[in-house]
Write a protein that holds these residues in place. Structure first.
Motif, PDB file in Angstrom:
ATOM      1  N   ALA A 154       0.828  -1.215   0.000  1.00  0.00           N
ATOM      2  CA  ALA A 154       0.000   0.000   0.000  1.00  0.00           C
ATOM      3  C   ALA A 154       0.860   1.261   0.000  1.00  0.00           C
ATOM      4  N   THR A 155       1.867   1.298   0.873  1.00  0.00           N
ATOM      5  CA  THR A 155       2.726   2.487   0.932  1.00  0.00           C
ATOM      6  C   THR A 155       3.634   2.572  -0.288  1.00  0.00           C
ATOM      7  N   PHE A 156       4.038   1.424  -0.819  1.00  0.00           N
ATOM      8  CA  PHE A 156       4.844   1.397  -2.046  1.00  0.00           C
ATOM      9  C   PHE A 156       4.049   2.013  -3.190  1.00  0.00           C
ATOM     10  N   ALA A 157       2.764   1.588  -3.300  1.00  0.00           N
ATOM     11  CA  ALA A 157       1.909   2.121  -4.362  1.00  0.00           C
ATOM     12  C   ALA A 157       1.678   3.618  -4.185  1.00  0.00           C
ATOM     13  N   SER A 158       1.591   4.051  -2.930  1.00  0.00           N
ATOM     14  CA  SER A 158       1.318   5.460  -2.656  1.00  0.00           C
ATOM     15  C   SER A 158       2.551   6.343  -2.819  1.00  0.00           C
ATOM     16  N   VAL A 173      -1.990   7.467   3.300  1.00  0.00           N
ATOM     17  CA  VAL A 173      -2.308   6.342   2.404  1.00  0.00           C
ATOM     18  C   VAL A 173      -3.790   5.991   2.521  1.00  0.00           C
ATOM     19  N   PHE A 174      -4.290   5.933   3.761  1.00  0.00           N
ATOM     20  CA  PHE A 174      -5.715   5.613   3.975  1.00  0.00           C
ATOM     21  C   PHE A 174      -6.614   6.651   3.312  1.00  0.00           C
ATOM     22  N   ALA A 175      -6.203   7.909   3.342  1.00  0.00           N
ATOM     23  CA  ALA A 175      -7.023   8.987   2.773  1.00  0.00           C
ATOM     24  C   ALA A 175      -7.256   8.791   1.277  1.00  0.00           C
ATOM     25  N   GLY A 208     -10.568   6.364  -0.615  1.00  0.00           N
ATOM     26  CA  GLY A 208     -11.960   6.712  -0.918  1.00  0.00           C
ATOM     27  C   GLY A 208     -12.918   6.407   0.214  1.00  0.00           C
ATOM     28  N   ASP A 209     -14.105   5.926  -0.145  1.00  0.00           N
ATOM     29  CA  ASP A 209     -15.181   5.725   0.832  1.00  0.00           C
ATOM     30  C   ASP A 209     -14.857   4.663   1.880  1.00  0.00           C
ATOM     31  N   VAL A 210     -14.018   3.700   1.508  1.00  0.00           N
ATOM     32  CA  VAL A 210     -13.715   2.613   2.464  1.00  0.00           C
ATOM     33  C   VAL A 210     -12.628   3.020   3.456  1.00  0.00           C
ATOM     34  N   ALA A 211     -12.019   4.193   3.265  1.00  0.00           N
ATOM     35  CA  ALA A 211     -10.893   4.617   4.102  1.00  0.00           C
ATOM     36  C   ALA A 211     -11.180   4.559   5.606  1.00  0.00           C
TER      37      ALA A 211
END
Length: 463
Positions: free
Chosen positions: A275-279, A302-304, A307-310
């Motif tokens: 996730a952080t790599f992608a971000s 990253v969570f932000a 979207g809606d699931v954050a």
């Protein structure tokens, strides 16, 4: 063979209800914040797969060897760390004192960090997660003594309550709930992280060894992580071993503890690195945000972007981290309580009260190190009281305690003392290899860790 209940009655000491309770509780102690944020950034820093393989090798060799030693020592003597060494003669008691100092130093600052986790969980659970994405939010929070102390006290109250409930009703029951949930949540978040766009590159970075990153620094960091994640040289495993029934197979149990700890560390990498790599775009960027900033600054950003699931993902993630922090902190406080109760021959209640007073007062000092006591910078400009406590406990006392323990067993009382204890409940086919590890390999490794971490802290060596 005696049952756990009979053993407890005959010794007058608390006892685990069975092997599952012991393994889960010991693994819960090991699976803490070190696995949740330290392991992912170290893996990112040292070439992903190269670090992973090295860490795996150390966990299932020297890590298991020392884990077996400490649990067997506790079970043989039926005492926490000071009493366990004193049982072989008063002249050895100083080793137990050094080991016992570790949880008393770690406990206060671990509760402070637990308070940070509690605050972030509260923010996401109440719909205030958007405010956490600000780059200066974390700094503002920890420098606000009212807020930071309040959430530390909430976390402390949870920890003290569980320890107050006792070994069976408190520690066992809480771990039987939190550990399975922690693993389920970790698998769920890892699966979601792997589904994100660009995550595949992060997975490849995480799992495929980059041999160009293999270095002495990698080896030393993997060794250090092995000690941190297995709760070695902290008095915890000696204490937990002292509650262990003589019929439970130590060899199988420590292998399962190490396996669970490694698996959760592996999952933590899958949760965070893709996730952080992608971000952030690279493993180097993940590694550059080492330490608290990875969890409390970068991950909210990253969570932000989810979207809606954050809010849901972030809330579940911080519930998981809270469980990890709690299970480890419970074991730290329990070790302190057991040490005080054994040494002073007082009740658990009185021991817990004295430990709670110490931990709370010192926790306040550590907390204020980011506000009114921020002028105290023990390790140089920019350092904090928490940094100093972490350095003394993790980089100095733990390697010294582990080194002295190995020398004590390997060269003074003899490895047969531990081998005989292990063989009460199981075959010990690798006892010669284990003895060689304790007498020769472990001491060399521990001296290297001690020198490297002290040299790094004072700028003589960079990792």
């Amino acid at each position: 063979m005696s049952t756990s209940t009979e053993y407890a009655q005959s010794t007058g000491r608390a006892a685990w209800s069975g092997k599952l309770a012991f393994v889960l509780s010991a693994a819960a102690s090991a699976v803490g914040l070190g696995a949740m944020w330290r392991f992912p950034y170290l893996a990112a820093k040292y070439g992903g797969g190269a670090f992973l393989i090295t860490y795996f090798a150390f966990t299932f060799t020297i890590g298991i060897a020392l884990l077996l030693l400490e649990n067997a020592l506790g079970r043989k003597t039926g005492q926490s760390s000071i009493g366990a060494f004193r049982a072989f003669g008063k002249k050895y008691m100083f080793i137990g004192v050094i080991m016992s100092a570790v949880p008393f130093i770690i406990g206060p600052y671990y509760n402070v960090i637990g308070g940070w986790v509690t605050k972030y969980l509260f923010a996401y659970a109440t719909g205030e997660g958007a405010s956490l994405t600000s780059s200066d939010y974390f700094t503002s929070f920890i420098s606000d003594p009212v807020q930071s102390i309040l959430f530390m006290l909430i976390f402390m109250a949870l920890t003290y309550f569980i320890v107050w409930r006792g070994v069976n009703k408190g520690i066992e029951k809480s771990n039987l709930i939190m550990m399975p949930l922690l693993i389920v949540f970790a698998i769920g978040i890892a699966a979601y992280s792997l589904s994100l766009p660009g995550a595949a590159e992060g997975v490849a970075f995480y799992l495929v060894p980059d041999l160009s990153k293999f270095s002495p620094e990698l080896v030393i960091s993997a060794l250090g992580q092995t000690f941190f994640t297995l709760s070695l040289a902290m008095g915890i495993m000696v204490t937990y071993g002292s509650y262990l029934d003589k019929s439970i197979k130590l060899t199988n149990s420590v292998t399962q503890i190490a396996g669970t700890t490694f698996s959760v560390s592996l999952l933590a990498g899958f949760m965070i690195i893709p996730a952080t790599f992608a971000s952030l775009g690279s493993g180097e960027a993940v590694a550059e945000n080492a330490g608290p900033s990875l969890m409390f600054v970068i991950l909210p950003q990253v969570f932000a972007g989810l979207g809606d699931v954050a809010p849901i993902i972030a809330t579940v993630f911080f519930v998981l981290v809270l469980f990890a922090a709690l299970t480890s902190c419970i074991s730290i406080i329990e070790a302190c309580v057991s040490i005080v109760a054994d040494y002073l021959h007082c009740s658990r209640g009185k021991a817990l009260l004295s430990v709670a007073i110490w931990t709370t007062l010192m926790g306040l000092v550590v907390n204020l190190g980011y506000s009114s006591l921020s002028f105290i910078q023990p390790l140089g400009e920019g350092s904090s009281i928490l940094d100093f406590a972490d350095f003394i406990s993790n980089s100095v006392l733990m390697p010294i305690a582990a080194l002295l323990t190995c020398v004590f067993v390997g060269w003074f009382v003899g490895t047969k003392v531990i081998e005989e204890e292990v063989m009460l409940s199981a075959e010990f086919k690798l006892r010669k290899l284990w003895a060689f590890m304790i007498k020769y390999i472990a001491p060399i490794v521990l001296v290297i860790i001690l020198v490297a971490y002290v040299a790094q802290t004072f700028g003589f060596f960079k990792m």
